[in-house]
Enzyme design. Structure first.
Site, PDB file in Angstrom:
ATOM      1  N   HIS A 185      41.264  31.301  38.943  1.00  0.00           N
ATOM      2  CA  HIS A 185      42.119  31.710  40.080  1.00  0.00           C
ATOM      3  C   HIS A 185      42.459  30.344  40.627  1.00  0.00           C
ATOM      4  O   HIS A 185      41.610  29.515  40.998  1.00  0.00           O
ATOM      5  CB  HIS A 185      41.418  32.626  40.761  1.00  0.00           C
ATOM      6  CG  HIS A 185      42.055  33.370  41.890  1.00  0.00           C
ATOM      7  ND1 HIS A 185      42.216  32.789  43.065  1.00  0.00           N
ATOM      8  CD2 HIS A 185      42.639  34.736  42.058  1.00  0.00           C
ATOM      9  CE1 HIS A 185      42.794  33.680  43.907  1.00  0.00           C
ATOM     10  NE2 HIS A 185      42.994  34.699  43.173  1.00  0.00           N
ATOM     11  N   GLN A 214      35.547  38.888  40.123  1.00  0.00           N
ATOM     12  CA  GLN A 214      35.809  39.997  39.508  1.00  0.00           C
ATOM     13  C   GLN A 214      34.498  40.606  38.726  1.00  0.00           C
ATOM     14  O   GLN A 214      34.718  41.494  37.825  1.00  0.00           O
ATOM     15  CB  GLN A 214      36.999  39.698  38.525  1.00  0.00           C
ATOM     16  CG  GLN A 214      38.220  39.418  39.287  1.00  0.00           C
ATOM     17  CD  GLN A 214      38.963  40.590  39.964  1.00  0.00           C
ATOM     18  OE1 GLN A 214      38.628  41.454  39.870  1.00  0.00           O
ATOM     19  NE2 GLN A 214      39.811  40.083  40.915  1.00  0.00           N
ATOM     20  N   LYS A 240      35.935  43.347  46.866  1.00  0.00           N
ATOM     21  CA  LYS A 240      36.249  43.732  45.583  1.00  0.00           C
ATOM     22  C   LYS A 240      35.148  44.296  45.064  1.00  0.00           C
ATOM     23  O   LYS A 240      35.105  44.797  43.847  1.00  0.00           O
ATOM     24  CB  LYS A 240      36.538  42.381  44.708  1.00  0.00           C
ATOM     25  CG  LYS A 240      37.886  41.661  45.129  1.00  0.00           C
ATOM     26  CD  LYS A 240      38.199  40.684  44.366  1.00  0.00           C
ATOM     27  CE  LYS A 240      39.284  39.649  44.697  1.00  0.00           C
ATOM     28  NZ  LYS A 240      40.459  40.031  44.783  1.00  0.00           N
ATOM     29  N   ASP A 282      32.655  31.586  39.870  1.00  0.00           N
ATOM     30  CA  ASP A 282      33.547  32.317  40.563  1.00  0.00           C
ATOM     31  C   ASP A 282      33.205  34.023  40.061  1.00  0.00           C
ATOM     32  O   ASP A 282      34.138  34.421  39.053  1.00  0.00           O
ATOM     33  CB  ASP A 282      34.769  32.136  40.379  1.00  0.00           C
ATOM     34  CG  ASP A 282      35.878  33.112  41.053  1.00  0.00           C
ATOM     35  OD1 ASP A 282      35.448  34.047  41.432  1.00  0.00           O
ATOM     36  OD2 ASP A 282      37.113  32.672  41.178  1.00  0.00           O
ATOM     37  N   CYS A 306      47.710  34.761  41.299  1.00  0.00           N
ATOM     38  CA  CYS A 306      47.084  33.710  41.472  1.00  0.00           C
ATOM     39  C   CYS A 306      46.270  32.846  40.226  1.00  0.00           C
ATOM     40  O   CYS A 306      45.490  32.221  40.494  1.00  0.00           O
ATOM     41  CB  CYS A 306      45.998  33.771  42.508  1.00  0.00           C
ATOM     42  SG  CYS A 306      46.792  34.477  44.208  1.00  0.00           S
TER      43      CYS A 306
END
Ligand code: PLP
Length: 418
Positions: A131, A211, A234, A208, A372
């Site tokens: 991202h 998600q 999220k 990261d 993104c």
């Protein structure tokens, strides 16, 4: 998971739909089918109530107050830190720094650890799945210190090419940044294996997890990573709050990147000394209500059970994959065997933005564009995709509604004939 277990899990998870008031509201006269969870998830009543209760019953500034409310508010805030620790299975709560979200967590690492440890000629290794928030902060840092970014390429099915990744690692590699689950394709990266390889090369690893955390159990100690970032919104929590996990021995040697109240030990006009971790990285009044909401959100997913959520979402993903693949003119982008609940696709003859707009008239909320992840779109030679992304409240019926709306769009454009 076998079918009988799934049959037990699915109603368990689906009973939770009623917990999300927004799912009951019509959009443009149609029942809302919310498939934009990769962008943000909807909020259950317990989260909304926790924030309301906080402002009604507990509001006070934290850490500095001697009065009861301030101490109570501080306790709630620190309880949130312990909750995040348990979500990630971090070794100690001091390893959790509250941030505005994933983006700010990565910027913190780049500006604090990165500035102190990267010099001209060093390398940051990223994957082609990242991202923008795990690309741009490193670019900004590399430009300033004269370091370079190397990118592990992505295969046709949307996985990181592990041989190429391995070959990129070397004595110049100081940091590796890996997305745990690709927001654009849904690919789940083998983060433990990739971390092990990076450590063998002497690099630190930032994962990261934006998600990942809402969709499966995450264990930072099992992954072995040095940093792990995620966003509260999220995982059914509020916007504007998230966290950075950083291994204690690394964090305690990092300098603050923002100065102000709450992050100091002493201040004089000559010099200031800094608070211990994690307060050193939480300058100013934080988003206290955000932490309270995040605490409630994590408690909620822990109660539903992350294994049950993962099994249910996997079932809807498999169903959705089959349905989309059977639709003429539709091509899935991202077909790894290791995927979380994200269905990214292009439809012949219809621009993703047009598709998103037409689906909206049917009450089906998806996302369209580059997500993104512009370098990844370039890799696949497309301007963008349409993306349906799942959460625990999504059903096979939601997929049916998506497919019906896609057929309508194809009819409108005169495309999709087999
Ligand atoms: N990383 C990934 C994989 C994401 O999907 C997102 C948001 O979509 C981010 C980072 C940035 O998250 P935030 O905007 O909450 O900081």
């Amino acid at each position: 998971m076998n079918v009988s277990t799934l049959a037990e899990v699915t109603p368990l998870v689906l009973d939770r739909r009623a917990d999300f008031p927004i799912l009951a509201r019509p959009i443009k006269g149609k029942q809302l089918v919310y498939l934009d969870n990769g962008a943000t998830t909807q909020k259950p009543n317990v989260v909304i109530r926790a924030i309301l209760d906080y402002y009604e019953q507990s509001n006070a500034n934290i850490h500095r107050g001697v009065h009861w409310l301030s101490q109570h508010s501080t306790d709630l805030y620190e309880q949130g830190r312990e909750r995040v620790r348990s979500l990630l299975n971090a070794a100690r709560p001091e390893e959790i720094v509250f941030t505005r979200g994933t983006t700010e967590a990565i910027n913190l690492v780049a500006n604090s650890w990165g500035r102190a440890n990267l010099k001209a000629g060093d390398e940051v290794v990223l994957t082609g799945l990242e991202h923008h928030s795990n690309i741009v902060p490193w670019q900004m840092l590399c430009e300033q210190v004269g370091a370079h970014i190397k990118v592990a390429p992505v295969t046709d099915c949307g996985e990181v090419d592990l041989d190429a990744y391995r070959a990129l690692l070397g004595p110049r590699t100081k940091l590796v940044g890996i997305v745990h689950v690709s927001n654009a394709l849904g690919t789940i990266n083998p983060v433990a294996e990739m971390t092990r390889l990076a450590h063998e090369a002497g690099a630190l690893v930032l994962v990261d997890g934006a998600q990942a955390v809402a969709h499966a159990r995450v264990d930072v100690q099992a992954i072995g990573c040095d940093f792990y970032a995620f966003s509260g919104h999220k995982i059914y929590g509020p916007t504007g709050i998230g966290a950075l996990y950083a291994r204690y021995d690394i964090l305690k040697n990092m300098s603050p990147w923002q100065g102000g109240g709450d992050m100091i030990y002493t201040v004089s006009f000559e010099r200031s000394t800094y608070a211990d971790v994690p307060q050193r990285f939480e300058a100013g009044t934080p988003d206290i209500a955000g932490v309270i909401g995040l605490d409630a959100a994590i408690a909620y997913v822990q109660e539903v059970g992350l294994d049950a959520i993962a099994a249910h979402e996997h079932d809807v993903l498999v169903y959705g994959t089959e349905q989309l693949q059977s639709l003429p003119g539709v091509r899935l982008i991202g077909t790894s065997d290791h995927k979380a609940g994200i269905l990214s696709f292009v439809v012949e003859g219809i621009h993703p933005h047009d598709l998103g707009t037409i689906l909206d008239t049917e009450g089906v909320a998806i996302r369209a564009g580059h997500h993104c992840a512009m370098p990844l779109m370039t890799r696949f030679g497309i301007p963008g995709t349409a993306r349906a992304s799942l959460a625990l409240y999504n059903t096979r019926q939601d997929i049916d509604a998506l497919i019906a709306a896609l057929r309508k769009a194809q009819k409108l454009f005169g495309t999709g004939q087999a």
